[in-house]
Design a protein around this motif. Sequence first.
Motif, short mmCIF file in Angstrom:
data_model
loop_
_atom_site.label_atom_id
_atom_site.label_comp_id
_atom_site.label_asym_id
_atom_site.label_seq_id
_atom_site.Cartn_x
_atom_site.Cartn_y
_atom_site.Cartn_z
N ASN A 36 1.42 -1.24 -0.06
CA ASN A 36 0.41 0.21 -0.41
C ASN A 36 0.56 0.96 -0.03
OD1 ASN A 36 -2.02 1.92 0.59
ND2 ASN A 36 -2.23 1.51 2.23
N PHE A 38 0.37 4.08 0.46
CA PHE A 38 -0.35 4.95 1.33
C PHE A 38 -0.47 4.78 3.04
CE2 PHE A 38 -2.79 5.66 -2.48
CZ PHE A 38 -1.76 7.69 -2.96
N GLN B 51 -9.28 0.47 5.34
CA GLN B 51 -8.12 1.96 4.85
C GLN B 51 -6.89 0.89 4.03
OE1 GLN B 51 -8.26 1.21 8.63
NE2 GLN B 51 -10.55 2.01 8.27
N CYS B 52 -7.14 -0.23 3.42
CA CYS B 52 -5.70 -0.86 2.24
C CYS B 52 -4.92 0.34 1.33
CB CYS B 52 -6.54 -1.74 1.81
SG CYS B 52 -7.50 -1.67 0.17
N GLY B 53 -6.09 1.07 1.32
CA GLY B 53 -5.09 1.83 0.00
C GLY B 53 -6.11 2.20 -1.32
N ARG B 54 -6.38 0.89 -2.14
CA ARG B 54 -6.84 0.50 -3.06
C ARG B 54 -8.28 1.07 -3.54
NH1 ARG B 54 -6.46 -6.08 -2.20
NH2 ARG B 54 -3.94 -5.68 -1.32
N ALA B 56 -7.36 4.59 -3.83
CA ALA B 56 -6.88 5.88 -4.26
C ALA B 56 -6.07 4.54 -5.88
CB ALA B 56 -6.62 6.45 -3.44
N THR B 57 -5.81 3.49 -6.06
CA THR B 57 -5.21 3.08 -6.85
C THR B 57 -5.99 2.36 -7.58
OG1 THR B 57 -4.52 1.28 -5.79
CG2 THR B 57 -3.02 3.47 -5.63
N ASN B 58 -7.03 1.87 -7.85
CA ASN B 58 -7.62 1.41 -8.35
C ASN B 58 -8.72 1.68 -8.92
OD1 ASN B 58 -5.55 -1.17 -6.70
ND2 ASN B 58 -7.22 -2.14 -7.91
N LEU B 100 -0.56 14.59 7.95
CA LEU B 100 0.11 13.00 7.20
C LEU B 100 -1.32 13.11 5.71
CD1 LEU B 100 -0.19 10.10 8.11
CD2 LEU B 100 -2.62 10.11 9.05
N ILE B 126 -8.12 12.15 -2.29
CA ILE B 126 -8.08 10.93 -4.08
C ILE B 126 -8.21 9.75 -2.90
CG2 ILE B 126 -5.87 12.47 -4.88
CD1 ILE B 126 -3.93 10.18 -3.04
N CYS B 128 -7.07 8.34 -0.24
CA CYS B 128 -5.67 6.59 0.29
C CYS B 128 -6.46 6.61 1.46
CB CYS B 128 -4.87 7.59 0.27
SG CYS B 128 -4.59 8.86 1.56
N LYS B 130 -5.46 7.08 4.74
CA LYS B 130 -4.22 7.37 5.03
C LYS B 130 -5.13 8.19 6.25
CE LYS B 130 0.71 8.15 5.00
NZ LYS B 130 1.70 8.95 4.34
N LYS B 133 -7.05 5.58 8.45
CA LYS B 133 -6.54 4.93 8.95
C LYS B 133 -6.21 5.48 10.89
CE LYS B 133 -3.86 1.10 10.56
NZ LYS B 133 -5.20 -0.60 10.61
N ARG B 162 -13.47 -5.54 -6.92
CA ARG B 162 -12.72 -6.69 -7.23
C ARG B 162 -11.52 -6.82 -6.64
NH1 ARG B 162 -10.87 -5.94 -13.23
NH2 ARG B 162 -9.97 -8.36 -12.97
N VAL B 163 -10.78 -5.91 -5.85
CA VAL B 163 -9.25 -6.24 -5.47
C VAL B 163 -9.26 -5.88 -3.85
CG1 VAL B 163 -8.16 -5.61 -7.26
CG2 VAL B 163 -8.65 -3.47 -5.75
#
Lengths: 324, 190
Positions: A36, A38, B51-54, B56-58, B100, B126, B128, B130, B133, B162-163
């Motif tokens: 991750n 982040f 709060q895995c961050g995905r 924001a990325t997926n 943060l 975004i 994310c 963070k 968390k 999906r993720v």
Amino acid sequence: MKNKGIIIFLIILAVVIVVVIVADFTSTKPGKQGENPFLYDVSEFKKVDPALILYKETKDLRIKFDRPAGITYNDGHLFVVGDSLLQIIKTDGTLVSEIALPDAPECIEVAKDTIFIGFKKYLAVYNMAGELGKVWEPFGEKSVITSLAIWNGNIFIADAGNRKVYRYSTNGKKLNEFEGKTSDDVLHGFIIPSPYFDLAVNNEGELWVVNPGNHAFENYTFDGNLRAYWENSSMKIEGFSGCCNPAHYAFLPDGSFVTSEKGMVRIKVYKPSGELSGVVAPPDKFKDDGHAPDIAVDESGNIYALDFDKKMIRLFEPLRALPE
Amino acid sequence: MGKKAKNRREFIQSGMRMSLGLVVGGLGALSLKHVTKDEWVWQIDPFECTQCGRCATNCVMSPSAVKCIHAYDLCGYCNLCGGYFKPDANKLSTAAENQLCPTAAIQRRYIEKPYFEYVIDEDLCIGCAKCVKGCTSFGNGSLHLQVMHNICLNCNECSIARVCPSHAIKRVKAADAYIVKGDFSKGGKT
């Protein structure tokens, strides 16, 4: 010649298949996510120098609560409340008695032969046989009673909902209350962002109240005047982390503070001056993002941590005498 | 008296009327169905989110259609906010090195000593998580993620779902499109 061409074609095909499989295996497709980017990383702060650890866990006592709420120690016995029940347990784990309660309890304190149990908005008084004595009038609509302390006929009651400490006589007469304000022009007193608001009286008769929003211990006269305080905000082992810590605490016989923190769960010992003595239980002893255990201490300095996540009492015994 | 037989003109006229009636009635029924039928959209259950961050990325949108929102009725308005400050912040100030959030999407506003309000700038967020968390671990958990439906394309298969490792993203009725923490007026959970 024709066969050679087929063989070359098959070799190239095999190489392509292998490349595709390897690329697929190492790609970040669903289910194959990388780290991750982040990540909220507090792992550095969870590391504790082994030289700081002053206690070892020697015993776990099982309890039968779905929702443990509070623990205290008195005269060789542990008094534990949770669900709608009080359990009196010997320190070797033998169950002495169980007493059904009318409500979900929040905290407990014992003086001589009297048991005071704090519910969300009121107190109830029991004798050691489990007979209900007096039920006090509710303190208020917004009350959230979180802690009790008794000294010499006085009972101090922490109300997180109203951000006040009440002082009553143990027979139920109100003596005074205070909000931790040092003067009228100070807007804030106790800062209680969440229902964690602990207090205790040490062997010298000093009332210490946690001001969790300030990561502070504040010493008040019984009339509610601030006499001394110490504070330490930090994620590092020396300080208190998060928005509202320490969540629970108790005194060792020498007046040292045994503190329990939420967020990054850890139990530590501070000298009466506020300087860190050492660590009872580092974060790796607890569930990540778990609840802060409630603390009880016996006359030998053994620490009983009521672990809300594992639903057990965990006994920590000193490895050596605490430093002076 | 026998019933008078329709001539061809009358037959065509009545046929046309009947067809027109059927078309108008059908269109009305279709419209009504469109208005009343349960539409489904994607949403995050904040009580399942880890709060895995995905988010924001997926997400297919860039920046993500997932944003942080703030349940003010749960917030402690703390000076030391676990969702705003880095764990190793050297000072409780708004300096960038202490924040943060990687995009400085949280505004810290002074209310009165020692209380501060934390407001999310949605355009900068975004998703994310963070701050979520930090707030969940060290605060009251008032910051949490939601799919914003003015941005979300409502894909047939959500690429975040999906993720999502905790299966926190699920289909909910469009009429109840948000799962907001601390919304006590709706009997929301804390």
